[in-house]
Design a protein around this motif. Structure first.
Motif: not given
Length: 409
Positions: A113-139
């Motif tokens: 999210f913070f890197l997207s303000f510095l360098v252009p990031i493909d929206l699909r890659i951003l969505r992939l990393f946002r889906l990684l938040r589901l792994l946080k629920i393992t805690r």
């Protein structure tokens, strides 16, 4: 240990204060935010939604990134208070924590999210990393934590099964390439092309888009399908056995904790408690259930973990509650038959010690037998005192026992 702010934050975030209001508030809020983010990633792909609600999606993303960044920073700051791992060094300890799998996941879900303000990031890659938040629920999920423990414990067995599956795919693909390459060069023109058939057949999925047409190819294909059932069932069997062991460990720990709460065992060392826990069997009984009856064969000693029971003796009755036990007189006096009927007054949880295990235990721990006998004599004296007093007051023994129980409540 003095409770500092850093220690308190660590205990809240690490789940060591599960009975506190702040723990449940933080826990539920983070779980809800994780699920909301995953739902937003899916809904955002609907036609027209990204254009119509783009600002709201961005606001949710920005808010989530800030919350998860604060959470990560607090975990990194307070991890030096973790006494279960060696994170005490202010620099190297935090670095070791930052390299743990869960900490890396925490970092991976906020950095893009913070890197997207510095360098252009493909929206699909951003969505992939946002889906990684589901792994946080393992805690926050004991089931997923158990799954992770099973994978760690069975990693070598799973790796061995995966290697066997890979070898099977290669052999099946190579043989089918040799059998079908002339009849179907467009489908089996090389071993890599034939590997699609090998994977689909060995997993018994059978899409039907690639099939052998020669006689030998079909015979070999049928053989591979049958073998695939056993080969690809190996990981399932390994994980099932691992889950059974993990559940057994959890049940054992729970049993040890219950044993430690029984007064007759409270003075014993942890190693001895673990040995006793291995001999005890948990038992549940509903209210108004006769656990043992007078005249029945003596089979076990019962320790009450939860609930109340009524002991119906020939000369009266008495109630017993958590931490007490019954069935000891028949064992201590060598009686083959029960001299009392014991019924539950409420739902009860027991720990049951069978007769052979009882004799083995008291042979190894004579002081335990003396302690049980002493507590039994003390209880028998209380019952006799209640009987004598009841006789003097004109009460029945049952009335005296009931009055005593009410006075204790």
């Amino acid at each position: 240990m003095r409770l500092t702010k850093r220690l308190y934050i660590h205990e809240v975030l690490d789940g060591q204060r599960k009975h506190g209001f702040l723990y449940w508030t933080v826990d539920l809020f983070l779980i809800a935010l994780i699920l909301l983010n995953v739902a937003a990633v899916a809904v955002e792909t609907l036609p027209g939604w990204s254009e119509a609600y783009g600002l709201r999606f961005f606001a949710l993303e920005a808010f989530s990134a800030i919350v998860f960044t604060v959470e990560y920073a607090l975990r990194l700051w307070s991890c030096v208070e973790d006494r279960r791992h060696d994170y005490s060094h202010p620099l190297w300890g935090r670095l070791r924590y930052a390299l743990t799998p869960l900490a890396l996941i925490d970092l991976a879900v906020v950095v893009p999210f913070f890197l997207s303000f510095l360098v252009p990031i493909d929206l699909r890659i951003l969505r992939l990393f946002r889906l990684l938040r589901l792994l946080k629920i393992t805690r926050y999920s004991p089931a997923l934590m158990s799954l992770g423990a099973v994978f760690r414990a069975e990693s070598r067995s799973i790796l061995g099964a995966m290697m066997l599956m890979t070898i099977a795919v290669l052999i099946a693909s190579t043989v089918m390439y040799l059998l079908e390459r002339e009849a179907q060069p467009e489908l089996f023109g090389s071993i890599p092309e034939a590997m699609w058939w090998g994977v689909v057949t060995l997993t018994t999925v059978g899409y039907g888009d690639v099939t052998p047409i020669t006689l030998l190819g079909r015979v070999f294909g049928a053989l591979v399908t049958v073998l695939g059932i056993g080969i690809f069932a190996l990981p399932t069997a390994i994980l099932a056995a691992g889950f059974a062991r993990e559940i057994g460990k959890h049940d054992f720990v729970v049993t040890v904790a219950r044993v430690a709460k029984v007064p007759v065992f409270s003075h014993l060392e942890p190693v001895t408690l673990a040995e006793i826990a291995a001999l005890l069997t948990p038992m549940h009984a509903p209210a108004r259930y006769a656990v043992v009856r007078r005249g029945e064969e003596t089979e076990a000693l019962y320790f009450i973990v939860q609930g109340k029971v009524e002991v119906d003796l020939p000369h009266g009755s008495v109630d017993l509650g958590p931490g007490e036990f019954f069935g000891e007189m028949s064992l201590l006096e060598g009686m083959d038959r029960r001299n009392a009927t014991i019924s539950t007054l409420t739902d009860c949880q027991f720990l049951v010690l069978q007769v052979p295990d009882f004799h083995d235990l008291v042979d190894r721990l004579p002081e335990l037998k003396d302690r049980i006998a002493e507590m039994a004599r003390r209880r028998a004296g209380e019952v006799r005192f209640a009987d004598d007093k009841a006789a003097g007051d004109g009460e029945t023994a049952a009335d005296a026992a009931e009055r005593k129980a009410h006075s204790e409540d």
